[in-house]
Design an enzyme around this catalytic site. Structure first.
Site, PDB file in Angstrom:
ATOM      1  N   ASP A 130       0.867  -1.182   0.000  1.00  0.00           N
ATOM      2  CA  ASP A 130       0.000   0.000   0.000  1.00  0.00           C
ATOM      3  C   ASP A 130       0.905   1.233   0.000  1.00  0.00           C
ATOM      4  OD1 ASP A 130      -1.880   1.987   0.443  1.00  0.00           O
ATOM      5  OD2 ASP A 130      -3.000   0.841   1.935  1.00  0.00           O
ATOM      6  N   ASP A 141      -3.093   7.440  -3.204  1.00  0.00           N
ATOM      7  CA  ASP A 141      -3.046   6.289  -2.295  1.00  0.00           C
ATOM      8  C   ASP A 141      -3.490   5.080  -3.101  1.00  0.00           C
ATOM      9  OD1 ASP A 141      -3.225   4.572  -0.127  1.00  0.00           O
ATOM     10  OD2 ASP A 141      -4.647   5.794   1.009  1.00  0.00           O
ATOM     11  N   HIS A 183     -11.273   6.456   2.292  1.00  0.00           N
ATOM     12  CA  HIS A 183     -11.234   7.711   3.039  1.00  0.00           C
ATOM     13  C   HIS A 183     -11.000   8.887   2.117  1.00  0.00           C
ATOM     14  CE1 HIS A 183      -6.817   7.154   2.594  1.00  0.00           C
ATOM     15  NE2 HIS A 183      -7.166   5.886   2.655  1.00  0.00           N
ATOM     16  N   HIS A 215      -6.815  11.243   6.016  1.00  0.00           N
ATOM     17  CA  HIS A 215      -8.128  10.695   6.368  1.00  0.00           C
ATOM     18  C   HIS A 215      -9.083  11.828   6.699  1.00  0.00           C
ATOM     19  CE1 HIS A 215      -5.659   7.058   7.085  1.00  0.00           C
ATOM     20  NE2 HIS A 215      -6.696   6.489   6.521  1.00  0.00           N
ATOM     21  N   GLU A 231     -10.744   1.333  -0.970  1.00  0.00           N
ATOM     22  CA  GLU A 231      -9.826   0.222  -0.715  1.00  0.00           C
ATOM     23  C   GLU A 231     -10.517  -1.014  -0.171  1.00  0.00           C
ATOM     24  OE1 GLU A 231      -6.710   1.015   2.164  1.00  0.00           O
ATOM     25  OE2 GLU A 231      -7.594   2.935   2.662  1.00  0.00           O
ATOM     26  N   GLU A 254      -6.543  -0.940  -4.109  1.00  0.00           N
ATOM     27  CA  GLU A 254      -6.916   0.437  -3.780  1.00  0.00           C
ATOM     28  C   GLU A 254      -6.566   1.398  -4.907  1.00  0.00           C
ATOM     29  OE1 GLU A 254      -4.792   2.114  -0.415  1.00  0.00           O
ATOM     30  OE2 GLU A 254      -6.308   3.669  -0.149  1.00  0.00           O
TER      31      GLU A 254
HETATM   32 CO    CO Z   1      -5.835   4.293   1.797  1.00  0.00          CO
END
Ligand code: CO
Length: 293
Positions: free
Chosen positions: A85, A96, A155, A163, A188, A276
């Site tokens: 990740d 992300d 998020h 976040h 994700e 993700e």
């Molecule tokens: Co993330």
């Protein structure tokens, strides 16, 4: 959203996608976790970007928040399900993205989180609710005989903020935030052979600074000076070379200056996959910033 910000999100996404997929191909039995993690983190800096958080490398029942420690001796083994990740930012604008590498025979498990992510992306448009996106994720995963992890979510993202609302659930819920053009968020999905809920392990490798209040212990002040340029974004214990981190970091967590991200795991012996992407909501759908181009 200003064109300049939109372009920065896309540039960060392109860098993250390129590095993630190039690095995923290097993972095989016997390769060291530390080598993979350090190589990816170096590549991000070589691209002129920065890390939005330490590379997360979480194996098997561990879903998130593990990373290599300094001197980590662990290597990939046959049968492993490894999640990478990666968070990259340029001027605080974050991409992300995550993928899963299968060193066993778990292609259907990987397919579950991959197709859940695709279904979720298709469902994103102004007026859709976060709950509907979660429903799309849940269906794809359950149709393949697995469980979505209900207590991990996508998020919202903003400059130097990892976040924020909207929360994008991995299960169908009624309502939730109504999506609007210009929102930026990560989706994700996690698919698991386990319980569908993660709990905290004792392993703690990732931290972020959440308060500016003054601290007196000199060792703690040195650490805070070092992580100042993170703008509150997470950092790895591995990035610090101070002595007595075992004492200082927990002390800073207790005094609520640092937040700790313990490794999050489903039940022992289970396997978790994750995919993700980061998206920007447009007038009629979304743009995926982290898709390989
Ligand atoms: Co993330």
């Amino acid at each position: 959203m200003k064109d300049e910000i939109f372009d920065t999100y896309r540039n960060a996404g392109e860098i993250a996608a390129k590095i993630l997929h190039r690095s995923a191909r290097e993972i095989r039995e016997g390769v060291s976790y530390l080598d993979v993690v350090e190589s990816i983190e170096v590549q991000v800096r070589e691209e002129g970007a920065a890390l939005a958080f330490p590379l997360n490398l979480s194996l098997n029942e561990d879903a998130a928040h593990d990373t290599a420690s300094a001197g980590d001796v662990r290597v990939f083994s046959r049968g492993d399900v490894a999640k990478l990740d990666l968070g990259v930012h340029i001027d605080g604008y974050i991409a992300d993205t995550a993928t899963t590498i299968d060193l066993g025979n778990n292609s259907l498990l990987l397919e579950a989180s991959r197709q859940a992510l695709e279904a979720a992306i298709k469902a994103v448009r102004p007026g859709a609710t976060a709950g509907e996106i979660g429903g799309a994720v849940q269906k794809e995963i359950e149709d393949r005989g697995y469980r979505p992890i209900a207590n991990l979510t996508g998020h919202g993202l903003d400059q130097y903020i990892l976040h924020r609302p909207p929360t994008i659930p991995n299960v169908g819920v009624t309502g939730g935030v109504v999506l609007e053009e210009g929102m930026v968020f990560a989706i994700e999905p996690f698919a698991t052979t386990g319980s569908g809920h993660v709990g905290e392990k004792t392993r703690r490798e990732i931290y972020s600074q959440v308060s500016q209040k003054p601290v007196r212990i000199p060792a703690a002040r040195t650490i805070l000076k070092k992580v100042k340029d993170r703008h509150g974004l997470p950092f790895a214990r591995r990035w610090l070379n101070e002595k007595k981190l075992d004492i200082t970091l927990p002390a800073l967590v207790r005094s609520q200056v640092l937040h700790v991200y313990p490794v999050l795991s489903d039940i022992a012996g289970s396997l978790v996959s994750q995919h993700e992407h980061t998206v920007i909501v447009t007038s009629d759908g979304c743009i995926v910033t982290t898709r390989s181009r």
